[in-house]
Scaffold this motif. Structure first.
Motif, PDB file in Angstrom:
ATOM      1  N   ALA A  51      -7.820   8.240 -43.453  1.00  0.00           N
ATOM      2  CA  ALA A  51      -6.559   8.804 -42.965  1.00  0.00           C
ATOM      3  C   ALA A  51      -6.250  10.132 -43.638  1.00  0.00           C
ATOM      4  O   ALA A  51      -5.765  11.078 -42.993  1.00  0.00           O
ATOM      5  N   ALA A  52      -6.530  10.231 -44.942  1.00  0.00           N
ATOM      6  CA  ALA A  52      -6.191  11.450 -45.681  1.00  0.00           C
ATOM      7  C   ALA A  52      -7.170  12.581 -45.421  1.00  0.00           C
ATOM      8  O   ALA A  52      -6.800  13.759 -45.507  1.00  0.00           O
ATOM      9  N   SER A  53      -8.414  12.239 -45.100  1.00  0.00           N
ATOM     10  CA  SER A  53      -9.427  13.282 -44.914  1.00  0.00           C
ATOM     11  C   SER A  53      -9.670  13.630 -43.451  1.00  0.00           C
ATOM     12  O   SER A  53     -10.499  14.489 -43.151  1.00  0.00           O
ATOM     13  N   GLY A  54      -8.983  12.956 -42.549  1.00  0.00           N
ATOM     14  CA  GLY A  54      -9.136  13.256 -41.145  1.00  0.00           C
ATOM     15  C   GLY A  54     -10.401  12.689 -40.527  1.00  0.00           C
ATOM     16  O   GLY A  54     -10.813  13.126 -39.444  1.00  0.00           O
ATOM     17  N   SER A  55     -11.032  11.732 -41.184  1.00  0.00           N
ATOM     18  CA  SER A  55     -12.240  11.119 -40.645  1.00  0.00           C
ATOM     19  C   SER A  55     -11.921   9.716 -40.139  1.00  0.00           C
ATOM     20  O   SER A  55     -10.754   9.326 -40.064  1.00  0.00           O
ATOM     21  N   GLU A  56     -12.955   8.971 -39.803  1.00  0.00           N
ATOM     22  CA  GLU A  56     -12.768   7.614 -39.303  1.00  0.00           C
ATOM     23  C   GLU A  56     -13.588   6.642 -40.126  1.00  0.00           C
ATOM     24  O   GLU A  56     -14.667   6.985 -40.630  1.00  0.00           O
TER      25      GLU A  56
ATOM     26  N   PRO B 225      -2.088  -4.445 -39.614  1.00  0.00           N
ATOM     27  CA  PRO B 225      -3.122  -5.489 -39.637  1.00  0.00           C
ATOM     28  C   PRO B 225      -2.780  -6.539 -40.685  1.00  0.00           C
ATOM     29  O   PRO B 225      -1.917  -6.327 -41.548  1.00  0.00           O
ATOM     30  N   SER B 226      -3.443  -7.661 -40.620  1.00  0.00           N
ATOM     31  CA  SER B 226      -3.127  -8.769 -41.538  1.00  0.00           C
ATOM     32  C   SER B 226      -3.361  -8.397 -42.994  1.00  0.00           C
ATOM     33  O   SER B 226      -2.708  -8.955 -43.889  1.00  0.00           O
ATOM     34  N   ARG B 227      -4.247  -7.423 -43.260  1.00  0.00           N
ATOM     35  CA  ARG B 227      -4.504  -7.049 -44.647  1.00  0.00           C
ATOM     36  C   ARG B 227      -3.373  -6.220 -45.241  1.00  0.00           C
ATOM     37  O   ARG B 227      -3.269  -6.109 -46.459  1.00  0.00           O
ATOM     38  N   ARG B 228      -2.502  -5.647 -44.411  1.00  0.00           N
ATOM     39  CA  ARG B 228      -1.413  -4.807 -44.904  1.00  0.00           C
ATOM     40  C   ARG B 228      -0.088  -5.566 -44.850  1.00  0.00           C
ATOM     41  O   ARG B 228       0.860  -5.174 -44.183  1.00  0.00           O
ATOM     42  N   PHE B 229      -0.030  -6.687 -45.569  1.00  0.00           N
ATOM     43  CA  PHE B 229       1.206  -7.469 -45.600  1.00  0.00           C
ATOM     44  C   PHE B 229       2.282  -6.799 -46.435  1.00  0.00           C
ATOM     45  O   PHE B 229       3.402  -7.310 -46.527  1.00  0.00           O
ATOM     46  N   ASP B 230       1.962  -5.657 -47.062  1.00  0.00           N
ATOM     47  CA  ASP B 230       2.984  -4.907 -47.789  1.00  0.00           C
ATOM     48  C   ASP B 230       3.841  -4.076 -46.845  1.00  0.00           C
ATOM     49  O   ASP B 230       4.863  -3.514 -47.264  1.00  0.00           O
ATOM     50  N   LEU B 231       3.466  -3.992 -45.568  1.00  0.00           N
ATOM     51  CA  LEU B 231       4.241  -3.234 -44.577  1.00  0.00           C
ATOM     52  C   LEU B 231       5.130  -4.196 -43.812  1.00  0.00           C
ATOM     53  O   LEU B 231       4.649  -4.989 -42.994  1.00  0.00           O
ATOM     54  N   ALA B 232       6.433  -4.131 -44.076  1.00  0.00           N
ATOM     55  CA  ALA B 232       7.350  -5.088 -43.462  1.00  0.00           C
ATOM     56  C   ALA B 232       8.550  -4.427 -42.812  1.00  0.00           C
ATOM     57  O   ALA B 232       9.125  -4.973 -41.871  1.00  0.00           O
ATOM     58  N   ILE B 233       8.962  -3.253 -43.284  1.00  0.00           N
ATOM     59  CA  ILE B 233      10.158  -2.603 -42.753  1.00  0.00           C
ATOM     60  C   ILE B 233       9.847  -1.145 -42.433  1.00  0.00           C
ATOM     61  O   ILE B 233       8.775  -0.615 -42.781  1.00  0.00           O
ATOM     62  N   GLU B 234      10.794  -0.492 -41.799  1.00  0.00           N
ATOM     63  CA  GLU B 234      10.584   0.886 -41.353  1.00  0.00           C
ATOM     64  C   GLU B 234      10.281   1.820 -42.521  1.00  0.00           C
ATOM     65  O   GLU B 234       9.446   2.726 -42.405  1.00  0.00           O
ATOM     66  N   GLU B 235      10.951   1.619 -43.643  1.00  0.00           N
ATOM     67  CA  GLU B 235      10.747   2.490 -44.804  1.00  0.00           C
ATOM     68  C   GLU B 235       9.315   2.420 -45.316  1.00  0.00           C
ATOM     69  O   GLU B 235       8.800   3.404 -45.872  1.00  0.00           O
ATOM     70  N   ASP B 236       8.656   1.269 -45.147  1.00  0.00           N
ATOM     71  CA  ASP B 236       7.261   1.162 -45.555  1.00  0.00           C
ATOM     72  C   ASP B 236       6.385   2.100 -44.743  1.00  0.00           C
ATOM     73  O   ASP B 236       5.467   2.738 -45.274  1.00  0.00           O
ATOM     74  N   LEU B 237       6.663   2.193 -43.453  1.00  0.00           N
ATOM     75  CA  LEU B 237       5.881   3.090 -42.595  1.00  0.00           C
ATOM     76  C   LEU B 237       6.172   4.553 -42.919  1.00  0.00           C
ATOM     77  O   LEU B 237       5.270   5.398 -42.879  1.00  0.00           O
ATOM     78  N   ILE B 238       7.412   4.850 -43.233  1.00  0.00           N
ATOM     79  CA  ILE B 238       7.759   6.227 -43.620  1.00  0.00           C
ATOM     80  C   ILE B 238       6.995   6.621 -44.879  1.00  0.00           C
ATOM     81  O   ILE B 238       6.489   7.744 -44.994  1.00  0.00           O
ATOM     82  N   GLU B 239       6.879   5.690 -45.807  1.00  0.00           N
ATOM     83  CA  GLU B 239       6.116   5.965 -47.030  1.00  0.00           C
ATOM     84  C   GLU B 239       4.649   6.229 -46.707  1.00  0.00           C
ATOM     85  O   GLU B 239       4.026   7.121 -47.299  1.00  0.00           O
ATOM     86  N   GLU B 240       4.086   5.461 -45.781  1.00  0.00           N
ATOM     87  CA  GLU B 240       2.689   5.680 -45.400  1.00  0.00           C
ATOM     88  C   GLU B 240       2.495   7.078 -44.822  1.00  0.00           C
ATOM     89  O   GLU B 240       1.538   7.778 -45.174  1.00  0.00           O
ATOM     90  N   VAL B 241       3.387   7.490 -43.940  1.00  0.00           N
ATOM     91  CA  VAL B 241       3.286   8.828 -43.361  1.00  0.00           C
ATOM     92  C   VAL B 241       3.430   9.890 -44.448  1.00  0.00           C
ATOM     93  O   VAL B 241       2.683  10.879 -44.477  1.00  0.00           O
ATOM     94  N   ALA B 242       4.366   9.688 -45.364  1.00  0.00           N
ATOM     95  CA  ALA B 242       4.619  10.679 -46.407  1.00  0.00           C
ATOM     96  C   ALA B 242       3.403  10.862 -47.309  1.00  0.00           C
ATOM     97  O   ALA B 242       2.986  11.990 -47.599  1.00  0.00           O
ATOM     98  N   ARG B 243       2.811   9.762 -47.774  1.00  0.00           N
ATOM     99  CA  ARG B 243       1.732   9.912 -48.750  1.00  0.00           C
ATOM    100  C   ARG B 243       0.445  10.441 -48.106  1.00  0.00           C
ATOM    101  O   ARG B 243      -0.315  11.177 -48.756  1.00  0.00           O
ATOM    102  N   ILE B 244       0.194  10.097 -46.830  1.00  0.00           N
ATOM    103  CA  ILE B 244      -1.005  10.610 -46.176  1.00  0.00           C
ATOM    104  C   ILE B 244      -0.798  12.046 -45.714  1.00  0.00           C
ATOM    105  O   ILE B 244      -1.691  12.899 -45.845  1.00  0.00           O
ATOM    106  N   HIS B 245       0.388  12.344 -45.177  1.00  0.00           N
ATOM    107  CA  HIS B 245       0.674  13.721 -44.777  1.00  0.00           C
ATOM    108  C   HIS B 245       0.670  14.643 -45.983  1.00  0.00           C
ATOM    109  O   HIS B 245       0.290  15.820 -45.872  1.00  0.00           O
ATOM    110  N   GLY B 246       1.055  14.108 -47.136  1.00  0.00           N
ATOM    111  CA  GLY B 246       1.021  14.888 -48.373  1.00  0.00           C
ATOM    112  C   GLY B 246       2.399  15.092 -48.953  1.00  0.00           C
ATOM    113  O   GLY B 246       3.268  15.681 -48.300  1.00  0.00           O
TER     114      GLY B 246
END
Length: 796
Positions: free
Chosen positions: A181-186, A449-470
């Motif tokens: 996600a951070a490097s733009g690859s798959e 996905p089932s492995r990301r049980f730490d993602l439960a609320i909207e703020e969790d997704l905002i954090e994901e976008v923030a840290r990957i976007h930079g």
């Protein structure tokens, strides 16, 4: 979490350099703690085979080896490795090669015999710390092949520091999603094909632990050659991940755990009768673990059982009696999901730390057990052969709820981050992380996905976008709006003022752990209503403190043991007491301890040891901050010196008294038990009632003169000044402005068992001048009251 750089790149192809990869990992929250370069390029180091090995004519520990270096080249090498033998394939550093440690290989003569190169150990190649002998290469290694090609070099061992919520990154595969996600690859495809059953060999599974163990998969593999060597690729990746290869079956389970994040265990099938079950341990049960120790169990532990017999500590460690060895031929592979609540703290309770427990405590993907089992089966069959039976799975679906969709609002994302991230970029980031993304009028509907049980609320997704976007792409913006300034309350002395006052009295502030050793509280007799921790950091920090003094006195002892003869410390902090059916009660207290001289060493005054009255004076200076009037009553707790300790009370304006705490000397018996060989004095009080003060009220001073009358009374020895002064104030009434004790005398003229107390009564009225009759009436009232209440007589 430690892993090989090349292993990670296999899961996420990227052209980023090592430096860029390390910087990316740290930037997205997977902090890189250490990077260890492995082997470099190893130019001039090739795979070689020892053709012959003869004893050196002049040295018992050396051998003269004829070595095939490939391409028809044969060289003579003098070698001292104990495992050098004919037919062995090992690394050869040719003349002109430079090893990672900087050693340049040149022709040499050892005890009269020429040597043209060097056969190498893993340590000399920089791939491991093992220097016990030559690095033994697989039999199918091609002679003459560059070692860098065989070992997959250059490579590096990368160790990252993970926060507890990122349990999905305890596997190389999980880390790869973040890097992609951070490097733009798959992330590269990773399909695990199910291994079809060839036999019907199986063991039934029974789940009896409810939500603690909602999924358990097992498979029998018969006819396994457990003595087969671990494949070179697996062994090297384990070494580069900080894991020492042990045996094929153990190494495969470790390898799958490191790659996918799913802990596994292998049982010797011939030691099991079935059914295999999972249940809570019963009081009094025990289990001999793989490391040979006998673990006492109770109802907090989760067990894997065979016909109700404990065979493994679920999620922590397997049992000794059912372990696999090189003689094992039939294997039962286990892959299960255990809830973090059922595993957390259990290993520490036994003084253990295992990789499996470390992962299960933080959470493992509940959908991973079957995939991991199929993957491990394939690795074992490829390396050791065998006949697989069917996969047997038991699952409690009610406790395996699928992840729920989360709505990520476009406006909310922009408002929290302070910038607008393009819709395409948000979708790319979430998709690259392995999340299912659907468009929504308000933004995106995201299913983790089932492995990301730490993602439960909207703020969790905002954090994901923030840290990957930079984080560095988020603008720095000062908050707008006016801050409301709140004036400090006049009804309470601020804690900072208390600290400064004690510092001005020559005390240093100490900060101790709120957790203490239960044995320390027991030595003080302060274990009553203590709160035991369910998951202590260590056995020495197992209970919450019920008093500040044990920690402070222990700190004082550590200072005196290091030649600090004069120690004065204070602490302000919470103590904790258990309450039936409720959360522990927090009480803020202030405490101080001192030993050694009362004052700092100096030439102008003689030294004297600090005593009760010194600490009493320090305490009264604190009370003066709030205008509190203190009363001291003798007390004799078990840990206090008899006759040198007192309970401290505060007199309220309504005439009632509130107990604040204690002041005095620590009992010498307790000091000796704590290995302190000096007298220790101190105090401990509840802070809130001490610093509470009434609102100040202005008032005019009396324009009329005061009158002083000095009286001396003879009273029994056991009568305290505290009791006398209280009686004087009550008898004199409102005309008494102040009371001063100016002399205490025992000796000639005072009968044995008595003492003389001389006091000054300062009398004054606000509205008129006191007459002699007024003063005499007040003195008579005081005299009568002291005679009646304390058997006092006027001293002649």
């Amino acid at each position: 979490m430690k892993f090989s750089e090349n292993w990670l790149r296999q899961h996420v192809p990227t052209t980023a350099s090592r430096e860029q990869l390390v910087a990316t990992l740290t930037a997205i929250g997977l902090e890189v703690e250490e990077v260890t370069d492995l082997g470099g390029t190893l130019d001039g180091v090739v795979v070689a085979e020892i053709v012959s090995a003869e004893k050196h004519p002049e040295a018992d520990r050396l051998q003269v080896c004829t070595v095939d270096a490939g391409g028809g080249e044969t060289v003579q090498i003098v070698c001292g490795a104990p495992n050098a033998r004919a037919g062995l394939k090992a690394p050869l550093a040719k003349v002109g090669a430079v090893l990672p440690g900087g050693m340049a290989i040149t022709p040499a003569k050892l005890r009269g015999v020429e040597s043209f190169g060097m056969l190498c150990s893993a340590k000399e190649l920089g791939t491991d710390v093992d220097a016990s002998g030559l690095l033994e290469l697989p039999a199918d290694a091609v002679v003459g092949q560059p070692m860098a090609t065989l070992l997959g070099l250059p490579d590096a061992s990368i160790e990252i520091k993970l926060t507890p919520n990122r349990a999905d990154c305890f596997g190389v595969r999980g880390t790869a999603y973040d890097v992609a996600a951070a490097s733009g690859s798959e992330v590269a495809s990773f399909e695990v094909e199910p291994v079809p059953a060839v036999s019907q060999a199986s063991l039934p599974i029974e789940l009896q632990a409810g939500a603690d163990a909602p999924r358990y998969c097992g498979r029998v593999i018969e006819g396994v050659d457990a003595s087969a060597p671990t494949p070179w690729r697996i062994a090297e990746r384990l070494r580069r991940s900080g894991v020492r290869p042990v045996s094929l079956l153990v190494d495969v389970t470790q390898y799958v755990m490191l790659e996918l994040g799913q802990p596994m265990h292998a049982f010797d099938r011939d030691t099991l009768t079935g059914p295999v079950g999972v249940r809570r341990a019963r009081a009094g049960e025990s289990l001999k673990l793989l490391d040979g120790r006998d673990a006492p169990l109770d109802g907090d532990f989760l067990l894997v059982t065979d016909a109700d017999r404990p065979v493994a500590l679920a999620g922590v460690m397997g049992g000794f009696d059912t372990r696999v060895t090189e003689a094992s031929r039939n294997v039962f592979l286990e892959s299960a999901h255990f809830a973090p609540e059922a595993i957390i703290g259990r290993s520490r309770k036994l003084g253990l730390h295992t990789d499996a427990a470390h992962r299960f405590e933080r959470g493992v993907d509940p959908e991973l057990p079957r995939i991991a089992l199929e993957y491990a089966t394939r690795l074992i069959l490829d390396a050791a052969g065998g006949v697989p039976g069917p996969v047997v799975e038991a699952a409690l679906e009610a406790h395996l709820a699928p992840p729920r969709p989360i709505l990520l609002r476009r406006d909310r994302l922009a408002r929290v981050l302070g910038l607008a991230v393009a819709d395409s970029e948000v979708a790319r980031i979430l998709g690259a992380l392995g999340l299912a993304v659907e468009s929504d009028p308000l933004g995106w509907r995201v299913t983790p996905p089932s492995r990301r049980f730490d993602l439960a609320i909207e703020e969790d997704l905002i954090e994901e976008v923030a840290r990957i976007h930079g984080y560095d792409a988020i603008p720095t913006t000062l908050p707008s709006g006016a801050a409301r300034l709140v004036a400090p309350s006049e009804t309470r002395v601020d804690g900072g003022v208390v600290r400064r006052q004690l510092a001005a009295r020559d005390f240093l502030e100490a900060i101790n752990y709120a957790f203490v050793d239960a044995s320390l509280l027991q030595a003080w007799g302060a274990t009553g209503q203590s709160v035991a921790l369910a998951n202590p950091l260590s056995a020495e920090l197992g209970v919450m403190r019920t008093s500040l003094l044990p920690g402070l006195v222990s700190a004082l002892g550590r200072n005196t043991a290091r030649q600090q003869s004069r120690v004065r410390m204070f602490e302000i902090g919470n103590v904790f007491t258990a309450q039936a059916g409720a959360a522990p009660l927090h009480t803020l207290r202030v405490a101080a301890v001192a030993c050694g001289n009362a004052g700092a060493e100096q030439w102008g005054a003689p030294s004297r040891p600090v005593g009760f009255h010194d600490l009493k004076g320090d305490l009264e200076s604190l009370a003066a901050l709030s205008g509190a009037r203190l009363e001291f009553r003798p007390s004799t707790p078990d840990w206090a010196h008899p006759g040198r300790s007192a309970d401290v009370f505060r007199h309220d304006s309504n005439g009632e008294s509130t107990r604040l705490g204690w002041v005095g000397q620590v009992h010498p018996r307790l000091a000796r038990a704590l290995e302190i060989d000096v007298d220790v004095v101190g105090f401990e009080l509840d802070l809130e009632p001490l610093v509470t003060r009434p609102l100040p009220k202005s008032g005019a001073r009396s324009r009329f003169p005061s009158v002083r009358r000095d009286l001396a009374f003879v009273v029994p020895q056991d009568v305290t000044w505290q009791a006398l002064s209280a009686s004087v104030r009550e008898a004199a009434g409102r005309v008494l402005r102040d009371l001063v004790l100016f002399d205490v005398y025992q000796g000639k003229g005072v009968e044995s068992g008595c003492k003389s107390l001389a006091m000054g009564l300062i009398l004054q009225e606000e509205s008129r001048t006191l007459t002699d009759q007024d003063v005499d009436a007040a003195v008579a009232a005081v005299t009568t009251r002291l005679q009646q209440a304390h058997a006092a007589t006027i001293r002649g």
